[in-house]
Design a protein around this motif. Structure first.
Motif, PDB file in Angstrom:
ATOM      1  N   ASP A 190       0.801  -1.218   0.000  1.00  0.00           N
ATOM      2  CA  ASP A 190       0.000   0.000   0.000  1.00  0.00           C
ATOM      3  C   ASP A 190       0.840   1.277   0.000  1.00  0.00           C
ATOM      4  O   ASP A 190       0.298   2.380   0.108  1.00  0.00           O
ATOM      5  N   ASP A 191       2.167   1.157  -0.130  1.00  0.00           N
ATOM      6  CA  ASP A 191       3.016   2.349  -0.030  1.00  0.00           C
ATOM      7  C   ASP A 191       4.039   2.417  -1.166  1.00  0.00           C
ATOM      8  O   ASP A 191       5.136   2.913  -0.985  1.00  0.00           O
TER       9      ASP A 191
ATOM     10  N   LEU B  63      -8.767  -2.947  -0.979  1.00  0.00           N
ATOM     11  CA  LEU B  63      -8.945  -1.912   0.036  1.00  0.00           C
ATOM     12  C   LEU B  63      -8.546  -2.507   1.373  1.00  0.00           C
ATOM     13  O   LEU B  63      -9.131  -3.504   1.816  1.00  0.00           O
TER      14      LEU B  63
ATOM     15  N   LYS C 164      -8.600   0.642   7.504  1.00  0.00           N
ATOM     16  CA  LYS C 164      -8.683   2.099   7.580  1.00  0.00           C
ATOM     17  C   LYS C 164      -8.884   2.730   6.193  1.00  0.00           C
ATOM     18  O   LYS C 164      -8.569   3.895   5.974  1.00  0.00           O
TER      19      LYS C 164
ATOM     20  N   ARG D  11      -7.396   2.168   3.330  1.00  0.00           N
ATOM     21  CA  ARG D  11      -6.217   2.471   2.519  1.00  0.00           C
ATOM     22  C   ARG D  11      -6.273   1.691   1.204  1.00  0.00           C
ATOM     23  O   ARG D  11      -6.393   0.467   1.212  1.00  0.00           O
TER      24      ARG D  11
ATOM     25  N   ALA E 258      -4.732  -0.215  -1.952  1.00  0.00           N
ATOM     26  CA  ALA E 258      -3.494  -0.990  -2.085  1.00  0.00           C
ATOM     27  C   ALA E 258      -3.622  -1.948  -3.257  1.00  0.00           C
ATOM     28  O   ALA E 258      -4.646  -1.983  -3.959  1.00  0.00           O
TER      29      ALA E 258
END
Length: 385
Positions: free
Chosen positions: A247-248, A275, A278, A280, A282
């Motif tokens: 996710d980053d 998803l 929280k 996010r 991804a």
């Protein structure tokens, strides 16, 4: 030695002889075996031919004219000491006796008792003995359709003797309205086969393409023989699935990541948007790889992405037999990938890069060329060619 016989276009004695010679069996080995049993002169002669779009090997059996119709007793006395050939002829005798309501010893072989059929059977058996084949897998056999003229009159296809010989064997009608599997071919295949199905795991070192005597339009009348070594399906050859959630990572990097993994040895790699907690956004990275390459690909995933862990699970994979064939669109060659299930084409797709190149050269819209190529591909569906 492992052998796979592709009989998706049919089978006959001369097709098997051609495939053996094409796969590297010396013609002299076949001729010597025939000379040892033939009561009259028989000469095997090789010719390189084309069947459809394929180059193939045809073995002619040149004999003096003979109208001698031999019984099983006659043939049995000729083949003393040739156990494999005896087994093939016995299988023929039993099948002919069953369909004509008589005993094997009273069967007159007619066509299959002629010198050329004796040469086919003895030559093919000698060829397989020369190969030292321990495993022989035969694909589903195309038998054709329609009718055929025989010494017993007009018969439906498959003729009764062929149908009897192929009891319990995977077969299918078509792909053209003609006799595709002869009694001699059926007897040889069912005697030689240790298994039936698609090509087994093997390391192929020679391929022979044997031609039938006829060359019908739109049908490559050939039988293919693959010879090689058995490939283990255990341990390092098993496919595994590697997965991680990321996710980053800047999304613009993902195309380079997928390319790097494929170049490292992955069989396939893809992304699935997800998803996470929280809310996010991804991606799940999924990578398919043989277990023997998994360690290298794992290292590349850690090197190319921000993940700090991987999931791994073994898989069972079922893949269709695949082959590439060319088609022509407005004078430009486009490769088509054919996928077969039990010898029948179930998918035919043009290669997009070839379509795009042809469209650019022709100055036509890509979609227009693609549609034309897809229309041509439909002719392959449901066939064995």
């Amino acid at each position: 030695m492992t052998v796979w016989i592709d009989a998706a276009a049919g089978a006959s004695g001369d097709m098997l002889l051609g495939a053996l010679v094409g796969a590297g069996v010396p013609l002299a080995a076949l001729q010597d075996a025939v000379d040892a049993v033939a009561p009259e002169p028989v000469t095997l002669r090789v010719e390189e031919v084309r069947r459809g779009a394929l180059a193939a090997t045809r073995v002619h059996v040149d004999v003096t004219e003979s109208h001698h119709h031999r019984t099983w007793r006659d043939v049995r006395s000729m083949l003393t000491g040739h156990e494999l050939a005896l087994t093939v002829f016995e299988r023929l005798a039993v099948a002919e006796a069953a369909v004509h309501g008589t005993t094997p010893d009273e069967v007159h072989f007619h066509e299959v008792g002629a010198l050329d059929a004796i040469a086919d059977i003895v030559g093919v058996c000698a060829g397989f003995e020369h190969l030292g084949a321990t495993e022989v897998t035969v694909s589903p056999v195309a038998v054709g359709s329609g009718t055929v003229e025989t010494a017993h009159g007009t018969l439906p296809v498959p003729p009764p003797a062929v149908a009897e010989l192929l009891r319990g064997v995977p077969t299918f009608a078509g792909p053209v309205a003609m006799e595709l599997c002869t009694p001699t071919g059926a007897a040889l295949l069912t005697t030689l086969a240790t298994a039936y199905g698609p090509q087994p795991p093997m390391v192929v070192n020679r391929i022979g393409v044997g031609a039938g005597g006829r060359d019908p339009e739109g049908h490559a009348n050939v039988l293919r023989l693959f010879r090689g070594l058995e490939a283990s399906t255990s341990g390092s050859e098993r496919p595994v699935l590697l997965e991680c959630n990321v996710d980053d990572l800047d999304p613009r990097v993902w195309p380079a990541v997928l390319t790097a993994l494929l170049e490292t040895g992955a069989a396939d790699a893809w992304l699935t948007p997800i998803l996470m907690k929280k809310g996010r956004p991804a991606h799940t990275l999924s990578v398919l790889v043989d277990a023997g390459h998994a360690a290298v690909v794992r290292t590349e995933i850690f090197r190319q992405t921000t993940t700090i862990g991987l999931r791994e699970q073994p898989l069972t994979k079922h893949a269709l037999d695949r082959e590439m064939l060319p088609i022509q669109v407005d004078g430009h060659t486009i490769a088509v990938k054919l996928a077969r299930h039990e010898g029948v084409v179930v998918n035919a797709q043009p290669e997009y890069d070839d379509v795009a190149r042809a469209a650019a050269s022709l100055r036509r819209p890509v979609n227009e060329v693609l549609t034309e190529a897809q229309d041509l591909c439909r002719a392959f569906l449901g066939t064995g060619s």
